[in-house]
Design a protein around this motif. Structure first.
Motif, short mmCIF file in Angstrom:
data_model
loop_
_atom_site.label_atom_id
_atom_site.label_comp_id
_atom_site.label_asym_id
_atom_site.label_seq_id
_atom_site.Cartn_x
_atom_site.Cartn_y
_atom_site.Cartn_z
N GLY A 31 -7.35 1.64 5.78
CA GLY A 31 -6.32 1.83 4.65
C GLY A 31 -5.09 0.94 5.14
N ILE A 32 -3.97 1.06 4.28
CA ILE A 32 -2.67 -0.03 4.36
C ILE A 32 -1.68 0.97 5.03
CG2 ILE A 32 -1.19 -1.43 3.24
CD1 ILE A 32 -3.47 -2.15 1.27
N TYR A 33 -1.30 0.69 6.04
CA TYR A 33 -0.42 1.59 6.90
C TYR A 33 1.14 0.84 7.12
CZ TYR A 33 -4.47 4.19 8.02
OH TYR A 33 -5.57 5.15 7.93
N THR A 34 1.82 1.58 7.86
CA THR A 34 3.35 0.94 8.16
C THR A 34 3.25 0.86 9.79
OG1 THR A 34 4.16 3.19 8.30
CG2 THR A 34 4.34 2.11 6.06
N GLY B 57 2.42 12.70 7.14
CA GLY B 57 2.70 14.47 6.71
C GLY B 57 3.88 14.67 5.95
N GLY B 58 4.71 13.93 5.43
CA GLY B 58 5.70 14.03 4.31
C GLY B 58 6.58 15.37 4.85
N ASP B 59 6.43 16.18 4.15
CA ASP B 59 7.29 17.68 4.21
C ASP B 59 6.83 18.34 5.48
OD1 ASP B 59 8.11 17.13 1.67
OD2 ASP B 59 7.17 19.02 0.92
N LYS B 60 5.63 17.91 6.05
CA LYS B 60 5.34 18.79 7.26
C LYS B 60 5.99 18.16 8.66
CE LYS B 60 1.06 20.64 5.41
NZ LYS B 60 1.24 20.17 4.06
N PHE B 61 6.11 16.75 8.51
CA PHE B 61 6.83 16.31 9.78
C PHE B 61 8.09 15.85 9.50
CE2 PHE B 61 6.65 12.24 12.78
CZ PHE B 61 6.97 12.90 13.83
N TYR B 62 8.28 14.60 8.85
CA TYR B 62 9.76 14.43 8.40
C TYR B 62 10.44 15.36 7.74
CZ TYR B 62 8.62 9.49 9.50
OH TYR B 62 8.25 8.09 10.12
N GLY B 63 10.07 16.08 7.02
CA GLY B 63 10.68 17.02 6.30
C GLY B 63 10.82 16.77 4.68
N PRO B 64 11.07 17.94 4.00
CA PRO B 64 11.16 17.87 2.43
C PRO B 64 12.42 17.36 1.92
CG PRO B 64 11.46 20.20 3.07
CD PRO B 64 11.15 19.46 4.45
N ASN B 65 13.45 17.50 2.73
CA ASN B 65 14.97 16.95 2.33
C ASN B 65 15.09 15.79 3.13
OD1 ASN B 65 15.20 19.16 0.47
ND2 ASN B 65 15.55 20.34 2.63
N PHE B 66 14.17 15.02 3.47
CA PHE B 66 14.45 13.76 4.27
C PHE B 66 14.90 12.63 3.57
CE2 PHE B 66 13.05 9.51 5.69
CZ PHE B 66 13.41 9.30 6.93
N SER C 292 6.13 5.48 5.30
CA SER C 292 5.65 6.13 6.55
C SER C 292 6.02 7.67 6.32
CB SER C 292 6.75 5.69 7.70
OG SER C 292 6.55 4.49 8.09
N TRP C 293 6.87 8.09 5.71
CA TRP C 293 7.13 9.67 5.50
C TRP C 293 6.10 10.29 4.67
CZ3 TRP C 293 6.89 11.98 0.64
CH2 TRP C 293 7.52 13.41 0.52
N ALA C 294 5.41 9.47 3.92
CA ALA C 294 4.17 9.62 3.01
C ALA C 294 2.98 9.97 4.00
CB ALA C 294 4.08 9.14 1.86
N LEU C 295 2.73 8.83 4.50
CA LEU C 295 1.44 8.90 5.39
C LEU C 295 1.44 9.42 6.63
CD1 LEU C 295 0.84 4.96 5.18
CD2 LEU C 295 -0.15 6.47 3.77
N ILE D 230 6.44 2.14 -2.85
CA ILE D 230 5.25 1.95 -2.23
C ILE D 230 4.54 3.15 -1.40
CG2 ILE D 230 5.33 -0.59 -1.85
CD1 ILE D 230 6.02 0.00 1.00
N SER D 231 5.18 4.35 -2.21
CA SER D 231 4.60 5.54 -1.48
C SER D 231 3.81 6.14 -2.15
CB SER D 231 6.04 6.72 -1.28
OG SER D 231 5.40 7.80 -0.92
N PRO D 232 2.81 6.71 -1.63
CA PRO D 232 1.53 7.19 -2.42
C PRO D 232 1.93 8.64 -3.04
CG PRO D 232 0.91 7.56 -0.09
CD PRO D 232 2.27 6.79 -0.34
N ILE D 233 2.92 9.18 -2.56
CA ILE D 233 3.26 10.51 -3.34
C ILE D 233 4.77 10.34 -3.49
CG2 ILE D 233 1.46 11.81 -2.16
CD1 ILE D 233 3.49 12.76 -0.08
N PRO D 234 5.10 11.21 -4.44
CA PRO D 234 6.72 11.41 -4.76
C PRO D 234 7.48 11.45 -3.53
CG PRO D 234 5.41 12.56 -6.36
CD PRO D 234 4.52 12.11 -5.28
N VAL D 235 8.58 10.91 -3.52
CA VAL D 235 9.53 10.85 -2.23
C VAL D 235 10.58 11.89 -2.53
CG1 VAL D 235 8.88 8.59 -1.55
CG2 VAL D 235 10.95 9.27 -3.00
N PRO D 236 11.26 12.44 -1.37
CA PRO D 236 12.22 13.60 -1.87
C PRO D 236 13.56 13.06 -2.70
CG PRO D 236 11.74 13.64 0.56
CD PRO D 236 10.82 12.30 -0.05
N LYS D 237 14.08 13.70 -3.56
CA LYS D 237 14.96 13.45 -4.40
C LYS D 237 16.49 13.65 -3.90
CE LYS D 237 12.28 13.49 -8.45
NZ LYS D 237 11.95 12.04 -8.65
#
Length: 410
Positions: free
Chosen positions: A381-384, A261-270, A256-259, A210-217
């Motif tokens: 919007g639809i949030y967490t 800040g993604g890389d900028k808050f949680y981190g790119p390798n979260f 939540s990671w995506a909404l 349900i993420s709007p952007i690709p999540v860390p792999k």
């Protein structure tokens, strides 16, 4: 929206969770709140209103709104209130009309589903409508998935503030759990595979379902023992095993990671993982395989039909006497994504003494008053749950869901 008749409406107030939500509003929310309880039966609603009056005779009692699960009636109800708390499930069968009515009428919306495929469907159908009409919509803000989401957000926030670093991994454990399921929960579990295909269920429960952007792999290494037997030993959390709730919580955390800040808050390798605390390795293995066998049995229609005959019916659940000793405690460890050897780890504990369903009612009510009074910087919007941040956590803490935070330096 300020000119609407009500601040909030509890839709499904005669159900098990709906009643507990109404009780929490009665005993904990501001007395100047304009609110109503809604459902199909006027007689049952009057009984709930009378119970609320007995709990707190000095506050204004809820108005009664008779409303069926029909688009026209729910649209009319949504237009009357600023926030709708939807407690009618299973949501895959009964939840869409209320969600649709709120999105189309610009009404803030909260629910307590644990059905990730429902959340995925609602995002696909109504997110653009909610954005256009300026309403905050947060599904799954009860025991699924508010605690895990908020503990994770807390750990990430701690690491950012103290270490100015991204987070590499969060491990959350259901450290202590003493509770029995209600009829609504059991009916939801049994109806999941009647509503969606296995393919749809699998796609929704993927980390990025349900993420709007690709999540860390990036995935931490799992030992062959963990892959086969399901258990894992984590410093400061103990022996952990598979968690049933983790399958519903994980997609919410990654959204939540995506909404947020993604890389900028949680981190790119979260990376996020959720487990349940076990007493010993043998118990961990038993829980893991019990969950596997239970999941396989749920895929058999005959098993689901037979099981329905032996569980609580929807609207029923443990009595006050039966749940007086209930409790739940979550613990989490946050590991910073840094190269420094033996970097500090963040620790968070969140604990509630009481029924899981009382917590769910508490969370619904406190989220509603937070949206109404805390001036969140959120557009439609639809949030967490985590999108309500520290203001929501502070309200939960004040209502009995207590948070403890600290760092382990080594």
């Amino acid at each position: 929206m300020s000119s609407r008749q009500y601040d909030l409406v509890v839709f499904g107030a005669t159900g098990y969770t709906g009643k507990l939500t109404a009780e929490h509003i009665t005993t904990h929310l501001p007395t100047d709140l304009k609110w109503a309880i809604a459902g199909r039966s006027a007689t049952k609603l009057e009984d709930v209103a009378a119970e609320c009056k007995a709990l707190n005779p000095d506050r204004s009692q809820p108005a009664i709104e008779v409303c069926k699960l029909e688009d026209a009636e729910l649209s009319a109800l949504a237009k009357k209130t600023r926030v709708l708390l939807a407690t009618v499930g299973p949501y895959g069968m009964y939840g869409e009309p209320a969600f649709k009515a709120c999105a189309e009428n610009g009404t803030h919306y909260l629910d307590v589903t644990g059905e990730i495929p429902f959340v995925r469907d609602m995002i696909t159908k109504y997110e653009k409508t909610a954005q256009a009409n300026g309403c905050i919509m947060i599904p799954q803000i009860g025991i699924e998935s508010a605690p895990a989401d908020l503990v994770t957000w807390t750990l990430v926030d701690m690491i950012r503030k103290k270490l100015s670093a991204p987070t590499g991994e969060v491990v959350v454990s259901v450290h202590d759990l003493n509770s029995a399921p209600s009829g609504g929960t059991l009916n939801t579990v049994l109806s999941l595979m009647d509503t969606w295909s296995l393919k749809d269920i699998g796609a929704a429960h993927a980390p990025g379902g349900i993420s709007p952007i690709p999540v860390p792999k990036t995935q931490p290494h799992k030992s062959i023992i963990t892959k086969i037997f399901g258990f894992r030993s984590v410093s400061d959390l103990g022996i952990l095993t598979s968690s049933l709730g983790g399958t519903a919580d994980r997609p919410i955390i990654y959204r939540s990671w995506a909404l947020l800040g993604g890389d900028k808050f949680y981190g790119p390798n979260f990376h996020f993982a959720e487990y349940m605390k076990a007493r010993n390795y043998l118990g961990a293995i038993a829980i893991h395989f019990s969950l596997m066998i239970g999941s396989l049995l749920l895929a058999i229609p005959l098993f689901r039909t037979v099981a329905r005959k032996y569980v609580y019916k929807p609207g029923e659940g443990p009595t006050r006497e039966e749940y007086k000793n209930d409790r739940v405690e979550y613990r989490g460890i946050g590991i910073p994504d840094v190269q420094t050897p033996n970097a500090p780890k963040a620790f968070c504990r969140a604990k509630y003494e009481g029924s899981l369903y009382a917590f769910t009612g508490l969370s619904l009510a406190q989220a509603a008053i937070s949206i109404l009074r805390d001036e969140h910087d959120l557009t439609g919007g639809i949030y967490t749950p985590a999108c309500l941040g520290q203001k929501f956590i502070d309200r939960l803490d004040g209502a009995g869901f207590h948070f403890e935070r600290k760092f382990y330096d080594n």
